[in-house]
Write an enzyme that holds these catalytic residues in place. Structure first.
Site, short mmCIF file in Angstrom:
data_model
loop_
_atom_site.label_atom_id
_atom_site.label_comp_id
_atom_site.label_asym_id
_atom_site.label_seq_id
_atom_site.Cartn_x
_atom_site.Cartn_y
_atom_site.Cartn_z
N PHE A 181 0.87 -1.19 0.00
CA PHE A 181 0.00 0.00 0.00
C PHE A 181 0.90 1.23 0.00
O PHE A 181 0.85 2.08 0.88
CB PHE A 181 -0.90 -0.03 1.25
CG PHE A 181 -2.12 0.84 1.17
CD1 PHE A 181 -3.11 0.62 0.21
CD2 PHE A 181 -2.29 1.90 2.06
CE1 PHE A 181 -4.24 1.42 0.14
CE2 PHE A 181 -3.42 2.71 2.00
CZ PHE A 181 -4.39 2.46 1.04
N LYS A 220 7.03 -6.29 -11.60
CA LYS A 220 7.58 -7.06 -12.73
C LYS A 220 8.40 -8.26 -12.30
O LYS A 220 8.64 -9.17 -13.10
CB LYS A 220 8.39 -6.16 -13.67
CG LYS A 220 9.52 -5.39 -13.02
CD LYS A 220 10.02 -4.31 -13.97
CE LYS A 220 10.60 -3.12 -13.24
NZ LYS A 220 9.66 -2.27 -12.52
N GLU A 277 -0.76 -5.90 -16.42
CA GLU A 277 -0.52 -4.86 -17.42
C GLU A 277 0.45 -3.78 -16.93
O GLU A 277 1.23 -3.23 -17.70
CB GLU A 277 -1.84 -4.21 -17.85
CG GLU A 277 -1.70 -3.19 -18.96
CD GLU A 277 -1.08 -3.79 -20.23
OE1 GLU A 277 -1.71 -4.64 -20.84
OE2 GLU A 277 0.06 -3.40 -20.58
N VAL A 297 5.26 -3.24 -17.05
CA VAL A 297 6.32 -2.78 -17.95
C VAL A 297 6.19 -1.33 -18.40
O VAL A 297 7.13 -0.56 -18.30
CB VAL A 297 6.43 -3.72 -19.19
CG1 VAL A 297 7.38 -3.16 -20.23
CG2 VAL A 297 6.92 -5.10 -18.74
N GLY A 347 11.92 13.16 -8.41
CA GLY A 347 11.20 12.06 -7.75
C GLY A 347 11.04 10.78 -8.56
O GLY A 347 10.37 9.86 -8.12
N GLU A 358 15.56 6.61 -7.96
CA GLU A 358 15.75 6.20 -6.57
C GLU A 358 17.00 6.87 -5.99
O GLU A 358 17.87 7.33 -6.73
CB GLU A 358 15.98 4.69 -6.51
CG GLU A 358 14.83 3.85 -7.02
CD GLU A 358 13.57 4.02 -6.19
OE1 GLU A 358 13.70 4.24 -4.98
OE2 GLU A 358 12.48 3.96 -6.77
N ASP A 403 16.71 -2.59 -14.43
CA ASP A 403 15.26 -2.37 -14.57
C ASP A 403 14.82 -2.71 -16.00
O ASP A 403 13.83 -3.43 -16.21
CB ASP A 403 14.92 -0.91 -14.23
CG ASP A 403 13.45 -0.59 -14.42
OD1 ASP A 403 12.63 -1.05 -13.60
OD2 ASP A 403 13.11 0.10 -15.41
N LYS A 449 12.31 -5.71 -17.41
CA LYS A 449 11.13 -5.43 -18.26
C LYS A 449 11.17 -6.21 -19.57
O LYS A 449 10.17 -6.77 -19.98
CB LYS A 449 11.04 -3.92 -18.53
CG LYS A 449 10.57 -3.16 -17.29
CD LYS A 449 10.61 -1.66 -17.52
CE LYS A 449 10.03 -0.93 -16.33
NZ LYS A 449 10.34 0.50 -16.36
N1 LIG Z 1 5.56 3.71 -8.74
C1 LIG Z 1 5.29 3.49 -10.03
O1 LIG Z 1 4.97 4.42 -10.77
C2 LIG Z 1 5.35 2.09 -10.60
C3 LIG Z 1 5.24 1.91 -11.98
C4 LIG Z 1 5.21 0.61 -12.50
C5 LIG Z 1 5.35 -0.48 -11.65
N2 LIG Z 1 5.52 -0.26 -10.30
C6 LIG Z 1 5.68 -1.43 -9.42
O2 LIG Z 1 4.57 -1.48 -8.52
C7 LIG Z 1 4.99 -2.01 -7.26
C8 LIG Z 1 4.63 -1.01 -6.16
O3 LIG Z 1 5.32 0.21 -6.41
P1 LIG Z 1 5.21 1.43 -5.40
O4 LIG Z 1 5.79 2.60 -6.08
O5 LIG Z 1 3.82 1.50 -4.84
O6 LIG Z 1 6.19 0.93 -4.24
P2 LIG Z 1 6.30 1.52 -2.76
O7 LIG Z 1 5.77 2.91 -2.71
O8 LIG Z 1 7.68 1.24 -2.31
O9 LIG Z 1 5.28 0.60 -1.92
C9 LIG Z 1 5.52 -0.75 -1.69
C10 LIG Z 1 4.53 -1.26 -0.67
O10 LIG Z 1 4.78 -2.65 -0.43
C11 LIG Z 1 4.98 -2.85 0.99
N3 LIG Z 1 5.92 -3.94 1.18
C12 LIG Z 1 7.28 -3.91 1.16
N4 LIG Z 1 7.76 -5.15 1.35
C13 LIG Z 1 6.69 -5.95 1.54
C14 LIG Z 1 6.54 -7.31 1.86
N5 LIG Z 1 7.60 -8.13 2.00
N6 LIG Z 1 5.27 -7.81 2.02
C15 LIG Z 1 4.20 -7.00 1.87
N7 LIG Z 1 4.28 -5.69 1.59
C16 LIG Z 1 5.50 -5.18 1.43
C17 LIG Z 1 5.49 -1.53 1.49
O11 LIG Z 1 5.32 -1.43 2.88
P3 LIG Z 1 6.18 -0.35 3.72
O12 LIG Z 1 5.74 1.01 3.22
O13 LIG Z 1 5.83 -0.61 5.11
O14 LIG Z 1 7.62 -0.60 3.38
C18 LIG Z 1 4.60 -0.57 0.68
O15 LIG Z 1 3.31 -0.54 1.26
C19 LIG Z 1 6.51 -2.25 -7.37
O16 LIG Z 1 6.75 -3.60 -7.67
C20 LIG Z 1 6.92 -1.36 -8.54
O17 LIG Z 1 8.05 -1.86 -9.22
C21 LIG Z 1 5.51 0.98 -9.77
#
Ligand SMILES: NC(=O)c1ccc[n+]([C@@H]2O[C@H](COP(=O)([O-])OP(=O)(O)OC[C@H]3O[C@@H](n4cnc5c(N)ncnc54)[C@H](OP(=O)(O)O)[C@@H]3O)[C@@H](O)[C@H]2O)c1
Length: 348
Positions: free
Chosen positions: A10, A127, A151, A154, A208, A211, A222, A226
């Site tokens: 979340f 991914k 979906e 990637v 932003g 990383e 990355d 993909k």
């Molecule tokens: N951000 C984007 O625009 C984007 C685009 C394409 C794909 N994605 C993919 O979508 C996924 C989520 O991205 P995000 O940006 O939302 O990441 P994020 O902001 O880092 O959120 C990750 C979430 O997963 C939780 N988490 C971490 N380790 C966990 C575990 N072992 N078990 C259960 N929950 C866990 C985290 O909890 P804590 O906060 O407590 O650490 C946080 O709630 C990633 O795989 C990312 O590669 C993201």
């Protein structure tokens, strides 16, 4: 119809998806007859929730924003692990949004296996599981008669998997090539305008989308994950990111970029999948492209993918400057496809 959801993760995407569900709640009820209820949310450090009834998503978003944690939600708070939550909650569908683990794809693969085993449909934007375990996961989903959609993994909400599956039936995918990592693409474009790589990375971090540790992007990991995910799904590559012939942009110098510019060319980080006999060769490397290349105008944080097909030639799709809303939309659009499939009695 009520669809009950468990969310593992979340963070940025999970919270944006929750906002999208709230914004589209009336539309979903009115046009699709669907009431999507979230029964469980798991995070790593910000608390987890499990409930028999729909959680109040407004309250969850408010708690995360104000307290940085879900712990004060109420008796629904739980110390169960994500796998235990999947096992114990009454959800029909699990959404996996934990972070990418580039080395193994875990623990997301185990979360997805647990959900599929217990008969849940699964949607993910992570991914890792598609890059490391696609063939196992899709086989398991099919054996259980449930859906597995991804979906957002990637190109965020830009349709790539659904484009092929839904609009190119009968086409064989002969190859893929793409600009799949927006941080590298941005850094290369900034270097072409005279900035150093270090300064370009700092700008990307400030804005932003890079990383604090940008090595996943700069070293090509990355993009490798993909292209592996794409090739596993579209070309049955059965690969993983470690098998990609990978070279990031770390070795690209200002001189290389200036030399290319003098010849009216650009340096781009290109990820490719090429079929050679029974094998699919995957690579990520900097390449020099000219003005006639479809990727010529794909600059900044944009991405693009060319899909080479036997019957439709080359199709290129471009995503301009992605926002997290688009990834949340990918999850939402997958949810609508699952709903459509449940209603028509078909499985992917
Ligand atoms: N951000 C984007 O625009 C984007 C685009 C394409 C794909 N994605 C993919 O979508 C996924 C989520 O991205 P995000 O940006 O939302 O990441 P994020 O902001 O880092 O959120 C990750 C979430 O997963 C939780 N988490 C971490 N380790 C966990 C575990 N072992 N078990 C259960 N929950 C866990 C985290 O909890 P804590 O906060 O407590 O650490 C946080 O709630 C990633 O795989 C990312 O590669 C993201």
């Amino acid at each position: 119809m009520i669809l009950r959801i468990a969310m593992i993760g979340f963070g940025n995407v999970g919270q944006e998806f929750a906002r999208l569900l709230l914004a589209k709640r009336d539309w979903l009820l009115r046009t699709k007859g669907l009431d999507a209820e979230v029964l469980a949310i798991a995070t790593k450090t910000k608390g987890s929730l499990i409930s028999k009834r729909a959680l109040d998503l407004d309250k969850c978003l408010r708690l995360i924003k104000e307290d940085g944690s879900l712990s004060a939600y109420g008796p629904e708070t739980t110390t169960l692990s994500p796998k235990q939550i999947i096992g114990e909650c009454d959800a029909d569908l699990m959404i996996e949004l934990s972070p990418l683990n580039i080395k193994t794809g875990q623990p997301a693969i185990d979360h997805i296996k647990a959900a599929l085993e217990s008969g849940m449909d699964v949607i993910t934007a992570n991914k890792g599981p598609i890059a490391f375990a696609y063939s196992d996961l899709i086989r398991l989903a099919r054996s259980k008669g449930v859906h597995f959609r991804f979906e957002g993994t990637v190109m965020d909400g830009t349709p790539v998997f659904n484009l092929v599956e839904k609009t190119l039936p009968g086409c064989e995918i002969l190859g893929l090539s793409g600009i799949l990592n927006s941080t590298s693409n941005f850094v290369l474009a900034e270097m072409a305008s005279g900035k150093s790589m270090e300064d370009a990375i700092k700008i990307a971090q400030k804005r932003g989308f890079a990383e604090a540790d940008p090595s996943l992007d700069i070293e090509g990991w990355d993009a490798a994950a993909k292209i592996t995910a794409l090739a596993n799904v579209m070309m049955d590559a059965r690969a993983n990111p470690k098998l990609v012939d990978r070279q990031g942009i770390g070795g690209v110098s200002q001189l290389d970029i200036e030399k290319a510019a003098r010849q009216r060319k650009k340096v781009k980080l290109i990820a490719s999948a090429v079929r050679t006999g029974d094998c699919v060769k995957l690579s990520v490397k900097p390449e020099i492209i000219g003005t006639d290349d479809p990727f010529w105008s794909v600059d900044g944080t944009s991405s693009a993918l060319t899909i080479k097909t036997d019957l439709m030639g080359d199709i290129t799709i471009v995503e301009r400057d992605h926002l997290v809303t688009q990834t949340a939309y990918a999850v939402f659009s997958d949810l609508l496809l699952v709903l459509e499939s449940i209603r028509s009695g078909t499985i992917r």
